[in-house]
Design an enzyme around this catalytic site. Structure first.
Site, mmCIF file in Angstrom:
data_model
loop_
_atom_site.group_PDB
_atom_site.id
_atom_site.type_symbol
_atom_site.label_atom_id
_atom_site.label_comp_id
_atom_site.label_asym_id
_atom_site.label_seq_id
_atom_site.Cartn_x
_atom_site.Cartn_y
_atom_site.Cartn_z
ATOM 1 N N GLY A 32 94.510 -11.807 15.059
ATOM 2 C CA GLY A 32 95.194 -10.551 14.775
ATOM 3 C C GLY A 32 95.322 -10.474 13.262
ATOM 4 N N ASP A 223 91.382 -3.883 11.656
ATOM 5 C CA ASP A 223 91.193 -5.042 10.780
ATOM 6 C C ASP A 223 90.883 -4.645 9.354
ATOM 7 O OD1 ASP A 223 90.566 -5.953 13.659
ATOM 8 O OD2 ASP A 223 90.989 -7.780 12.528
HETATM 9 O O1 MRU Z 1 89.195 -11.118 16.801
HETATM 10 P P1 MRU Z 1 90.642 -10.753 16.855
HETATM 11 O O2 MRU Z 1 91.285 -11.029 18.155
HETATM 12 O O3 MRU Z 1 91.421 -11.321 15.687
HETATM 13 O O4 MRU Z 1 90.634 -9.168 16.674
HETATM 14 C C1 MRU Z 1 91.854 -8.513 16.535
HETATM 15 C C2 MRU Z 1 91.775 -7.037 16.508
HETATM 16 O O5 MRU Z 1 90.726 -6.448 16.495
HETATM 17 C C3 MRU Z 1 93.099 -6.325 16.392
HETATM 18 O O6 MRU Z 1 93.010 -5.061 16.971
HETATM 19 C C4 MRU Z 1 93.482 -6.180 14.919
HETATM 20 O O7 MRU Z 1 93.411 -7.399 14.254
HETATM 21 C C5 MRU Z 1 94.825 -5.614 14.754
HETATM 22 S S1 MRU Z 1 96.085 -6.801 15.164
HETATM 23 C C6 MRU Z 1 97.597 -6.105 14.846
#
Ligand code: MRU
Length: 337
Positions: A32, A223
Site C-alpha cells: 500500500g 500509487d
Molecule cells: O501492490 P500493492 O498491493 O502495494 O498495490 C497497492 C495499490 O495499488 C493500492 O491501491 C495503492 O497503493 C493505494 S493504498 C492506500
C-alpha cells in the site's frame, strides 16, 4: 503487520535492520503506497543505527546508499520516494558536527511525524470522500486502499470506515484482485472486521455488477498521480474505469498529496513495476495454475487516463477535471494545520 499472512494469521514482524524492511517492502509483507513510504522512512532510521562509523562522512554515504536502495524496492508507488525525500530534508539540514545519536533522534522524530500526518490525511480523505456519497449506496473497490495500507483510515476505504461509524449503511463490493488477492485477503478481511456489508467478487464479475445498477460509485486508491491527472493503481483499475464510464458510474480516485508526482508529466512516464511470473502461474508459490514454461506478463499496476477519473479526492480538497492546475495548487498550497 505481515500482510502476506492475512487473512489466516494476524502476525507482526519486528524488523531491526534496513535489509529486513527492504525485504518486507519487496515481498509485500508491508504494502500500500502510504504504508511503504512510512516503512521506508523507518528503514532510514535503522540504517543510521547500524552504520558502523559515526563520523558525518560515513553517515552521509550510508544515508545516500540506503535511500537509493529503498527507493528502488517498489518503483511505481511514489509515496516511497516522497517519504525518503522528507527524511533527507531533515538529514541534510543537520549541522555537520551533529552526533550520530542526534541524527538518529532527528530522523526518528521525522518518521514519527510522517506517520502521525498520514493518519490525519486518512481522516481528511474520509471526510472529503463521504461528502461525495449517499447513505445506502453500493460501492465497488479494487485491491486494498484501506487502513492497513496506511497509518490509519486508508484512502479509498477511509470514507467507508467513516460511513460505517456514522451509519451510512453502504453495500460494498470488493474485487478479489488477481494475482495476489489484495481484495479478498485484505479488503474483505479489513471491512468484515469493521462490520461493513461486504460482497467479494471475482475481478471478472465487476462488469456485470456495474451493469446491474447496484453500484453508485467506484472508489480506488492510487500509487502515483502524474501532473496531468493520469493515475497509476493496481492492475485492473483501468478496466474498472472504462466500465464505470460505460455504465455512467462515477469513478473516484483517492490520492493523498504524497501520491502526487508533478515531476512526471503524464502516465506514460510512470514506471510500471513488473513482478515475478510465479505470482501469476501459481497460487502463492504453491499450487501451479498454469503450465510450466508459459510466457507471462505481470505488470503490478496500470495507468488510468485522467479523462476517465470523475474526481481526484485529495487531503487538500476534491479536484475535478481539468486536473493540472488543481494538482499544482494542492501540492504547492500552504501547509495544513
Ligand atoms: O501492490 P500493492 O498491493 O502495494 O498495490 C497497492 C495499490 O495499488 C493500492 O491501491 C495503492 O497503493 C493505494 S493504498 C492506500
Amino acid at each position: 503487520l505481515d500482510q502476506t499472512q492475512l487473512p489466516g494469521a494476524t502476525s507482526f514482524l519486528r524488523l531491526k535492520k534496513p535489509e529486513g524492511v527492504e525485504r518486507a517492502i519487496r515481498s509485500l509483507q508491508v504494502r500500500g503506497a502510504p504504508a511503504i513510504g512510512l516503512a521506508g522512512a523507518w528503514a532510514l532510521v535503522l540504517a543510521m543505527v547500524q552504520e558502523p562509523g559515526a563520523d558525518r562522512q560515513t553517515l552521509d554515504t550510508g544515508f545516500a546508499r540506503w535511500k537509493a536502495r529503498l527507493a528502488g524496492a517498489r518503483p511505481t508507488a511514489v509515496n516511497l520516494a516522497w517519504a525518503l525525500d522528507r527524511m533527507a530534508e531533515d538529514f541534510h539540514a543537520l549541522d555537520p558536527q551533529t552526533s550520530r545519536d542526534e541524527v538518529i533522534a532527528t530522523l526518528t522524530r521525522r518518521a514519527q511525524s510522517l506517520q502521525a500526518d498520514d493518519a490525519a490525511v486518512g481522516l481528511r480523505l474520509a471526510e472529503a470522500g463521504l461528502g461525495l456519497l449517499e447513505p445506502g449506496w453500493g460501492l465497488l473497490t479494487h485491491c486494498n486502499a484501506g487502513a492497513i495500507a496506511t497509518a490509519a483510515w486508508g484512502t479509498a476505504l477511509a470514507p467507508i470506515h467513516l460511513g460505517q461509524d456514522r451509519g451510512y449503511g453502504f453495500r460494498v463490493w470488493a474485487d478479489e484482485t488477481r494475482p495476489l488477492l489484495q481484495g479478498s485477503r485484505l479488503t474483505a478481511w479489513e471491512l468484515q472486521k469493521a462490520g461493513v456489508d461486504l460482497t467479494l467478487i471475482c475481478d471478472g464479475a465487476a462488469a456485470s455488477i456495474l451493469a446491474s445498477g447496484k453500484v453508485q460509485a467506484v472508489l480506488v486508491g492510487c500509487d502515483r498521480v502524474a501532473a496531468n491527472g493520469d493515475v497509476a493503481n493496481k492492475v485492473g483499475t483501468l478496466g474498472l474505469a472504462v466500465l464505470a464510464r460505460h455504465f455512467s458510474v462515477p469513478f473516484y480516485v483517492f490520492a493523498p498529496v504524497s501520491t502526487i508526482d508533478l515531476s512526471t508529466p503524464t502516465g506514460a512516464q510512470i514506471p510500471v513495476e513488473e513482478r515475478d511470473a510465479s505470482e501469476v502461474t501459481t497460487l502463492f508459490s504453491r499450487a501451479p495454475v498454469a503450465p510450466a514454461g508459459v510466457r507471462v506478463s505481470n505488470p503490478a499496476f496500470d495507468i488510468t487516463p485522467a479523462s476517465l477519473v470523475t474526481a481526484l479526492v485529495t487531503d487538500r480538497g476534491i479536484l475535478r477535471p481539468p486536473y493540472p492546475a488543481g494538482l499544482q495548487e494542492v501540492v504547492h498550497g500552504p501547509a495544513l494545520p
